[in-house]
Design an enzyme around this catalytic site. Structure first.
Site, short mmCIF file in Angstrom:
data_model
loop_
_atom_site.label_atom_id
_atom_site.label_comp_id
_atom_site.label_asym_id
_atom_site.label_seq_id
_atom_site.Cartn_x
_atom_site.Cartn_y
_atom_site.Cartn_z
N GLY A 180 24.85 43.04 106.24
CA GLY A 180 23.73 42.32 105.35
C GLY A 180 22.62 42.45 106.21
N GLY A 181 22.14 41.32 106.94
CA GLY A 181 20.77 41.15 107.47
C GLY A 181 20.29 42.45 108.36
N GLU A 193 28.57 34.79 99.14
CA GLU A 193 27.37 33.99 98.40
C GLU A 193 27.64 33.69 96.89
OE1 GLU A 193 24.56 36.54 100.12
OE2 GLU A 193 24.94 35.60 102.10
N GLY A 219 25.59 35.95 108.02
CA GLY A 219 24.33 35.53 108.15
C GLY A 219 24.23 34.51 109.39
N HIS A 254 31.44 38.76 96.35
CA HIS A 254 30.62 38.19 97.90
C HIS A 254 30.58 36.99 97.87
CE1 HIS A 254 27.57 37.83 100.73
NE2 HIS A 254 27.89 39.04 101.34
N ASN A 303 24.12 45.53 102.44
CA ASN A 303 23.78 44.59 101.45
C ASN A 303 22.60 44.03 101.72
OD1 ASN A 303 23.86 42.81 99.39
ND2 ASN A 303 25.33 41.48 100.57
N TRP A 304 21.67 44.46 100.61
CA TRP A 304 20.08 43.91 100.75
C TRP A 304 19.90 42.60 100.31
CZ3 TRP A 304 16.60 48.85 99.68
CH2 TRP A 304 16.83 49.90 100.52
N LYS A 305 21.09 42.08 99.75
CA LYS A 305 21.20 40.81 98.99
C LYS A 305 19.56 40.37 98.08
CE LYS A 305 23.56 39.08 102.67
NZ LYS A 305 24.12 37.82 103.35
N SER A 348 27.93 39.65 110.22
CA SER A 348 26.80 39.65 111.25
C SER A 348 27.17 40.86 112.15
CB SER A 348 26.96 38.27 112.30
OG SER A 348 26.48 37.21 111.68
N GLU A 351 35.27 39.58 104.81
CA GLU A 351 34.10 39.01 105.44
C GLU A 351 34.35 37.30 105.60
OE1 GLU A 351 30.42 41.30 104.17
OE2 GLU A 351 30.64 39.85 102.77
C1 PEP Z 1 27.00 40.35 103.76
O1 PEP Z 1 26.12 39.82 103.21
O2 PEP Z 1 27.84 40.78 103.38
C2 PEP Z 1 26.96 40.24 105.35
C3 PEP Z 1 27.99 40.38 105.97
O3 PEP Z 1 25.86 39.73 105.88
P1 PEP Z 1 25.24 39.76 107.58
O4 PEP Z 1 25.61 40.98 108.06
O5 PEP Z 1 23.72 39.27 107.49
O6 PEP Z 1 26.20 38.55 108.17
#
Ligand code: PEP
Length: 247
Positions: A232-233, A100, A173, A98, A11-13, A211, A167
């Site tokens: 994500g990141g 966010e 994040g 999500h 997920n590049w957000k 993460s 999640e």
């Molecule tokens: C996400 O955005 O779905 C996520 C899991 O982010 P991260 O891996 O950065 O925690």
């Protein structure tokens, strides 16, 4: 445990422009040339990149995912993106709910239910995200919160093409990851719910997100109830995404 190949979704957000996304795929292709991960790969770039990355993703066998969709089919909804537009741009999946979207944009379970139904009606496979906050976990309510999100969000949903991403909000994040055993237990609760709700629901893939990175991906993916990862990141760098995909 699902017998299908595990899934690794990035997920590049709100990161990477189209040219940066193309450069990512160019470099990712080089890593794929070294060894192809035995997993289904998905990428969720911003809407503005979907059509421009569709061909390169197709060549690499990477499925394209949108990060959100409108619950309405079309009309006067300035700034929204419909399921038909997303499909037309080349995506086959959509992330719904999500954390966010839930926490920064106040999307509640009722709105998410409508988005899930719009996705299903328009032929997009939803990745429905659920997860508890730290406060909810510390007060022993994690499972009740997650099952409540599933109960409301999935009301009236037939189950076809569904994927769940567990999640925990406190792990997204933050660099903090759920202990693999805690992830396994929550996945088991979710799987039992899905098995009760849908015929064959025990086979619906359940991804873990929060993460995930090359250093912890193998331990998470080794959990019997974890069918894959939503990253994500660590999906923004082609090498780290590839290392997670083959962990
Ligand atoms: C996400 O955005 O779905 C996520 C899991 O982010 P991260 O891996 O950065 O925690």
């Amino acid at each position: 445990m699902n017998e299908s190949p595990q899934i690794v979704a990035g997920n590049w957000k709100m990161n990477l422009t189209l040219s940066q996304g193309r450069e990512f795929l160019r470099r990712f292709k080089e890593f794929m040339g070294q060894s192809r991960p035995p997993r289904q790969l998905l990428l969720a770039p911003n809407f503005t990149l979907l059509a421009g990355l569709a061909e390169a993703c197709g060549e690499l066998g990477i499925g394209l995912v949108a990060q959100n969709c409108a619950p309405q089919e079309s009309g006067a909804y300035t700034g929204e993106t419909s399921v038909a537009m997303i499909r037309d741009a080349g995506a086959g999946w959509v992330i719904v709910g999500h954390s966010e979207r839930r926490h920064l944009f106040n999307e509640d379970d009722e709105l998410l239910r409508l988005k899930l139904q719009a996705a299903a009606a328009g032929g997009l496979r939803p990745i429905f995200c659920v997860g508890e906050t730290l406060e909810q976990r510390q007060s022993g309510k994690a499972a009740a919160v997650v099952l409540g999100q599933l109960e409301t969000g999935l009301e009236g949903f037939a189950g076809a093409g569904l994927m769940i991403a567990y999640e925990p909000v406190w792990a997204i994040g933050t660099g903090q990851t759920a202990v693999p055993e805690d992830a396994r237990q929550m996945h088991l609760e979710i799987r039992r719910f899905l098995a009760r709700r849908f015929a064959g629901g025990g086979l619906i893939p359940i991804l873990y997100g929060g993460s995930a990175k090359p250093q912890n991906a193998a331990a998470l993916l080794a959990q019997p109830e974890v069918d894959g990862l939503l990253v994500g990141g660590a999906s923004l760098d082609p090498e780290s995404f590839w290392r997670i995909a083959r962990a």
